[in-house]
Design a protein around this motif. Structure first.
Motif, short mmCIF file in Angstrom:
data_model
loop_
_atom_site.label_atom_id
_atom_site.label_comp_id
_atom_site.label_asym_id
_atom_site.label_seq_id
_atom_site.Cartn_x
_atom_site.Cartn_y
_atom_site.Cartn_z
N ALA A 113 0.82 -1.21 0.00
CA ALA A 113 0.00 0.00 0.00
C ALA A 113 0.85 1.26 0.00
O ALA A 113 0.49 2.26 -0.62
N ARG A 114 1.99 1.22 0.66
CA ARG A 114 2.80 2.42 0.81
C ARG A 114 3.87 2.59 -0.26
O ARG A 114 4.22 3.71 -0.62
N ALA A 115 4.41 1.48 -0.73
CA ALA A 115 5.54 1.58 -1.65
C ALA A 115 5.42 0.68 -2.87
O ALA A 115 6.36 0.59 -3.66
N GLY A 116 4.30 0.00 -3.02
CA GLY A 116 4.13 -0.88 -4.17
C GLY A 116 5.02 -2.11 -4.13
O GLY A 116 5.25 -2.75 -5.16
N ILE A 117 5.51 -2.48 -2.95
CA ILE A 117 6.42 -3.62 -2.81
C ILE A 117 5.65 -4.93 -2.95
O ILE A 117 4.66 -5.16 -2.26
N ARG A 118 6.10 -5.81 -3.83
CA ARG A 118 5.46 -7.10 -4.05
C ARG A 118 6.06 -8.14 -3.10
O ARG A 118 7.11 -7.93 -2.51
N ARG A 119 5.36 -9.27 -2.97
CA ARG A 119 5.81 -10.29 -2.01
C ARG A 119 7.22 -10.80 -2.25
O ARG A 119 8.00 -10.95 -1.29
N PRO A 120 7.64 -11.09 -3.49
CA PRO A 120 9.02 -11.58 -3.67
C PRO A 120 10.07 -10.61 -3.13
O PRO A 120 11.06 -11.04 -2.54
N GLU A 121 9.83 -9.32 -3.30
CA GLU A 121 10.78 -8.33 -2.78
C GLU A 121 10.78 -8.32 -1.25
O GLU A 121 11.83 -8.25 -0.61
N ALA A 122 9.60 -8.40 -0.66
CA ALA A 122 9.50 -8.43 0.80
C ALA A 122 10.14 -9.70 1.36
O ALA A 122 10.87 -9.66 2.37
N ASP A 123 9.90 -10.84 0.72
CA ASP A 123 10.49 -12.10 1.18
C ASP A 123 12.01 -12.07 1.05
O ASP A 123 12.73 -12.62 1.89
N ALA A 124 12.52 -11.41 0.00
CA ALA A 124 13.97 -11.29 -0.17
C ALA A 124 14.57 -10.43 0.94
O ALA A 124 15.65 -10.73 1.45
N ALA A 125 13.86 -9.37 1.33
CA ALA A 125 14.34 -8.53 2.43
C ALA A 125 14.36 -9.30 3.74
O ALA A 125 15.27 -9.14 4.56
N LEU A 126 13.37 -10.17 3.93
CA LEU A 126 13.33 -11.02 5.12
C LEU A 126 14.49 -12.00 5.11
O LEU A 126 15.18 -12.18 6.12
N ALA A 127 14.73 -12.65 3.97
CA ALA A 127 15.82 -13.64 3.87
C ALA A 127 17.18 -12.99 4.10
O ALA A 127 18.08 -13.61 4.67
N ALA A 128 17.32 -11.74 3.66
CA ALA A 128 18.59 -11.02 3.82
C ALA A 128 18.72 -10.36 5.20
O ALA A 128 19.72 -9.71 5.48
N GLN A 129 17.70 -10.53 6.04
CA GLN A 129 17.65 -9.96 7.39
C GLN A 129 17.64 -8.44 7.39
O GLN A 129 18.08 -7.79 8.35
N THR A 137 8.57 -7.93 20.63
CA THR A 137 9.00 -6.63 21.14
C THR A 137 7.91 -6.02 22.03
O THR A 137 7.56 -6.63 23.04
N ALA A 138 7.38 -4.87 21.70
CA ALA A 138 6.46 -4.15 22.58
C ALA A 138 5.32 -5.05 23.05
O ALA A 138 4.68 -5.74 22.26
N ARG A 139 5.09 -5.05 24.36
CA ARG A 139 4.06 -5.88 25.01
C ARG A 139 4.28 -7.36 24.80
O ARG A 139 3.37 -8.16 25.02
N GLY A 140 5.47 -7.76 24.32
CA GLY A 140 5.73 -9.16 24.03
C GLY A 140 5.13 -9.63 22.74
O GLY A 140 5.19 -10.82 22.40
N CYS A 141 4.51 -8.71 21.97
CA CYS A 141 3.88 -9.06 20.69
C CYS A 141 4.93 -9.08 19.58
O CYS A 141 5.97 -8.43 19.67
N THR A 142 4.62 -9.84 18.52
CA THR A 142 5.56 -9.92 17.41
C THR A 142 5.23 -8.88 16.35
O THR A 142 4.07 -8.70 15.97
N TYR A 143 6.26 -8.21 15.89
CA TYR A 143 6.17 -7.22 14.83
C TYR A 143 7.31 -7.48 13.85
O TYR A 143 8.32 -8.09 14.20
N VAL A 144 7.15 -6.97 12.63
CA VAL A 144 8.25 -7.01 11.67
C VAL A 144 8.97 -5.68 11.74
O VAL A 144 8.36 -4.62 11.54
N LEU A 145 10.27 -5.73 12.04
CA LEU A 145 11.08 -4.55 12.30
C LEU A 145 12.14 -4.37 11.21
O LEU A 145 12.58 -5.36 10.61
N PRO A 146 12.62 -3.14 11.01
CA PRO A 146 13.80 -2.94 10.17
C PRO A 146 15.05 -3.27 10.98
O PRO A 146 15.04 -3.21 12.22
N ALA A 147 16.13 -3.62 10.31
CA ALA A 147 17.34 -4.10 10.99
C ALA A 147 17.87 -3.12 12.03
O ALA A 147 18.39 -3.53 13.08
N LYS A 148 17.76 -1.82 11.78
CA LYS A 148 18.30 -0.83 12.71
C LYS A 148 17.63 -0.87 14.07
O LYS A 148 18.18 -0.36 15.06
#
Length: 412
Positions: free
Chosen positions: A63-79, A86-97
């Motif tokens: 919705a924000r950047a037009g990123i398709r799943r293969p690109e998102a999955d590649a970012a996940l694989a590359a860490q 994290t917050a409240r013990g809930c799981t979120y997807v974070l940037p490496a920084k």
């Protein structure tokens, strides 16, 4: 950077719900400002994406950047991005920084799981020893064909070192001692959890050894960092909203707010928002865009989840339209996914995989722009995801009633 002394005064009557909805929309990068950005940049700018075994993260990026799943999955694989507790013990997807300090924020929840075992008669030393045994197993598995091990595989190797907690443990959410040990290792950055098929919208995981350096910051400094990020992502929030997301005590929240230099801003509705000085400066000159701008978002998108204020995003027309509906169309947690125009929820949707279509309903007759965006998202879900689950236990069968309801409302 705007300082506290330079912060402009915004007339209270200007800060209507309409203006604040559009402001949040803008701060969330839903106005096209993040087009072309990568996954980590998007999550850095708009906030961590809630991950509960559903497809929210994928739609957040699309919705924000037009990123398709293969690109998102590649970012996940590359860490470059990662799902972490994290917050409240809930799981979120974070940037490496944010990995190190994000894990530090969630450490209390890992400790809480250990305390449950202690109350069940398990010595803390036993849990810590099990954690060390798990780590050694994963270190030995590194760079082998079975580098990643799921909980079942770990239990088979560890044998009696994993203790069953019986019926009493099940009642307390602690069937064995393994999850608590894994939690300690995760929050210390010594192991990480990876999806078995590399996708963020499934909930089958394995674990691999990790060596993430600690943040090197005090808990107090990390709380201030959390507040600075949260206020930037939201564009401003009440103390109650801040405390819900962070689980900070009142004293911790106020101390962190002071450290960020945040200021109080009164709204036309009488609420008091805490805002970063530079955001007050931006809001002072902000105007609601005149043209329609449509997005289909997840019910757990950051626009609605970070502050759990979905009801604030529905205007009087929408409130009247959803009155009497079963479910939680006006609750903090939406029963369906929202169709949004410049921060205002104008309708609801669900994906029907059997018909490879989006079932939808808008509170007023849909414009050509709404129909066009629905078609675009429908095509993306079908091609990239195959289905759009809200959370791990969501299924076509479980949402069939909602789909039928949306179809019926649209035909009225």
């Amino acid at each position: 950077m705007t300082t506290k002394s330079e912060t402009p005064q915004i007339p209270q009557e200007k800060l209507t719900l309409q203006v604040l909805r559009a402001w949040s929309w803008h701060r969330q990068g839903l106005d096209g400002a993040l087009a072309g950005c990568d996954s980590a940049t998007v999550l850095d700018r708009v906030g961590w994406a809630r991950s509960i075994g559903g497809a929210n993260t994928y739609l957040t990026l699309f919705a924000r950047a037009g990123i398709r799943r293969p690109e998102a999955d590649a970012a996940l694989a590359a860490q470059h991005i990662h799902e972490l507790p994290t917050a409240r013990g809930c799981t979120y997807v974070l940037p490496a920084k944010d990995y190190a300090w994000g894990l530090q924020i969630g450490h209390a929840s890992a400790e809480a799981a250990v305390k449950v075992l202690v109350r069940l008669g398990v010595e803390r030393e036993e849990v810590e020893q099990l954690a060390e045994d798990v780590l050694q197993v994963l270190l030995r598995a590194r760079d082998t064909a079975v580098e990643a091990l799921d909980p079942r595989g770990l239990k088979e190797i560890l044998g009696d070192k994993v203790r069953s907690m019986g019926e009493e443990g099940k009642k307390k959410g602690a069937s064995t001692t393994l999850p608590a040990a894994l939690g300690l290792l995760q929050t210390d950055g010594r192991i990480r959890r990876v999806p078995v098929n590399g996708r963020l919208d499934q909930q089958r995981y394995s674990y691999v050894a990790w060596e993430l350096p600690a943040s090197g910051e005090s808990d107090e400094a990390v709380r201030a960092r959390m507040l600075e990020g949260f206020l930037g992502w939201t564009g401003g929030a009440t103390l109650g909203q801040i405390r819900w997301f962070t689980a900070f005590t009142v004293a911790q929240a106020k101390k962190a707010l002071a450290a960020t230099g945040a200021v109080e801003v009164a709204t036309a509705a009488g609420d008091v928002l805490w805002m970063l000085p530079e955001d007050v400066d931006g809001l002072a000159g902000f105007e609601v865009p005149p043209a329609e701008d449509i997005q289909l978002l997840s019910g757990s998108d950051s626009l609605v989840l970070l502050r759990r204020n979905a009801a604030d995003l529905i205007d009087e027309t929408g409130c009247q339209a959803v009155q009497g509906l079963s479910g939680s169309a006006l609750a903090a947690d939406l029963s369906d996914h929202p169709i949004v125009d410049r921060g205002r929820i104008i309708g609801l949707w669900q994906y029907d995989p059997e018909g490879t279509r989006i079932a939808w309903w808008t509170f007023e007759p849909a414009s050509a722009g709404v129909r066009s965006r629905i078609s675009q998202v429908e095509e993306w879900i079908t091609a990239d995801l195959g289905d759009f689950r809200s959370f791990s236990l969501d299924s076509p069968k479980s949402r069939a009633k909602n789909i039928a309801r949306l179809d019926a409302l649209r035909k009225k």
